[in-house]
Scaffold this motif. Sequence first.
Motif, short mmCIF file in Angstrom:
data_model
loop_
_atom_site.label_atom_id
_atom_site.label_comp_id
_atom_site.label_asym_id
_atom_site.label_seq_id
_atom_site.Cartn_x
_atom_site.Cartn_y
_atom_site.Cartn_z
N SER A 96 0.81 -1.22 0.00
CA SER A 96 0.00 0.00 0.00
C SER A 96 0.84 1.27 0.00
N ALA A 97 1.89 1.31 0.80
CA ALA A 97 2.71 2.51 0.88
C ALA A 97 3.36 2.83 -0.46
N ARG A 98 3.86 1.79 -1.13
CA ARG A 98 4.50 2.02 -2.43
C ARG A 98 3.47 2.41 -3.48
N CYS A 99 2.26 1.84 -3.39
CA CYS A 99 1.18 2.25 -4.31
C CYS A 99 0.92 3.74 -4.18
N ARG A 100 0.78 4.20 -2.95
CA ARG A 100 0.46 5.61 -2.73
C ARG A 100 1.60 6.51 -3.18
N GLU A 101 2.83 6.08 -2.95
CA GLU A 101 3.98 6.86 -3.40
C GLU A 101 4.00 6.94 -4.92
N THR A 102 3.68 5.85 -5.58
CA THR A 102 3.59 5.86 -7.04
C THR A 102 2.54 6.86 -7.51
N GLY A 103 1.41 6.89 -6.83
CA GLY A 103 0.36 7.85 -7.18
C GLY A 103 0.82 9.29 -7.02
N ARG A 104 1.54 9.55 -5.92
CA ARG A 104 2.03 10.92 -5.71
C ARG A 104 3.03 11.30 -6.80
N GLU A 105 3.85 10.35 -7.23
CA GLU A 105 4.81 10.62 -8.30
C GLU A 105 4.10 10.95 -9.61
N ILE A 106 3.04 10.21 -9.91
CA ILE A 106 2.27 10.49 -11.14
C ILE A 106 1.64 11.88 -11.08
N ALA A 107 1.06 12.21 -9.93
CA ALA A 107 0.38 13.50 -9.80
C ALA A 107 1.33 14.68 -9.96
N ALA A 108 2.61 14.45 -9.71
CA ALA A 108 3.60 15.53 -9.82
C ALA A 108 4.17 15.67 -11.22
N GLU A 109 3.74 14.84 -12.15
CA GLU A 109 4.34 14.84 -13.48
C GLU A 109 3.93 16.03 -14.33
N ALA A 110 2.80 16.66 -14.03
CA ALA A 110 2.32 17.80 -14.83
C ALA A 110 1.37 18.62 -13.98
N PRO A 111 1.14 19.88 -14.35
CA PRO A 111 0.21 20.71 -13.57
C PRO A 111 -1.20 20.15 -13.50
N ARG A 112 -1.64 19.47 -14.59
CA ARG A 112 -3.01 18.93 -14.62
C ARG A 112 -2.94 17.48 -15.11
N ILE A 113 -3.03 16.57 -14.17
CA ILE A 113 -2.95 15.13 -14.46
C ILE A 113 -4.33 14.50 -14.32
N ALA A 114 -4.65 13.58 -15.22
CA ALA A 114 -5.86 12.77 -15.08
C ALA A 114 -5.45 11.30 -15.07
N LEU A 115 -6.23 10.49 -14.38
CA LEU A 115 -5.97 9.05 -14.30
C LEU A 115 -7.17 8.27 -14.83
N LEU A 116 -6.89 7.26 -15.64
CA LEU A 116 -7.89 6.26 -16.00
C LEU A 116 -7.44 4.98 -15.30
N VAL A 117 -8.17 4.58 -14.27
CA VAL A 117 -7.77 3.47 -13.41
C VAL A 117 -8.56 2.23 -13.82
#
Length: 235
Positions: free
Chosen positions: A123-144
């Motif tokens: 879980s911790a690594r999942c959440r860290e991965t999500g935070r890394e994705i969110a920081a990739e651009a000013p406006r990020i969208a996810l299709l999960v």
Amino acid sequence: MLVAAAVCPCPPLLVPEVAVGAAPELAAARTACADAIGVLAAARPDRLVVVGPAGEGERGPHHAGAIGSFSGFGAAISVRLGTGEPQARPLPTSLTVGAWLLDRARWAASPVAGLGVDEALDSARCRETGREIAAEAPRIALLVMSDGSACRSLKAPGYLDERAEGFDALAARALGSADLAALRTLDASLAHELKAAGRAPWQVLAGAAEGAGLDGRLLYDAAPYGVGYFVATWS
């Protein structure tokens, strides 16, 4: 920062040519997925990342232009993730279904990339991965791309497990209300026992959404083949 997310199921049966005679059974799910992708487009993201469970050799980044195929499921259909030069490494099934949904919606709102996630990722690594994705651009969208438990009926892939309905109900409530705390506390061991392929991608979403203040809406919640399928939007 995450500005929008869509959660969609990832069975190849979403593709009518794969489902053949059973195609009408997931018609409502397809409609809900189309509506969810519309929410992503309306958010005008700078970048869309498609996240889904992946097996060994399929995990990690998948670049625009990567190709997935449904030939292994009896349909001679190939799809490309976004636009770009074809990539040597094929898409995992979950991202192939995601690419099919985007192609069906004629996605052109932003560049697209993919990420295959180990279903056993903690879980911790999942959440860290999500935070890394969110920081990739000013406006990020996810299709999960994600499924719930596969143990909702006697004919389900994982047979009937009485714990499955409660697990899926908790996941549906969390996805429908953008409840980050509830997603963070999903039990990885229980998810594995119930064959719930969505636990890790949902926790990636929870990490990406930290501080974003998004509201959730549940568009679809059913288990037509004994597998929990959910469609939700966060915006």
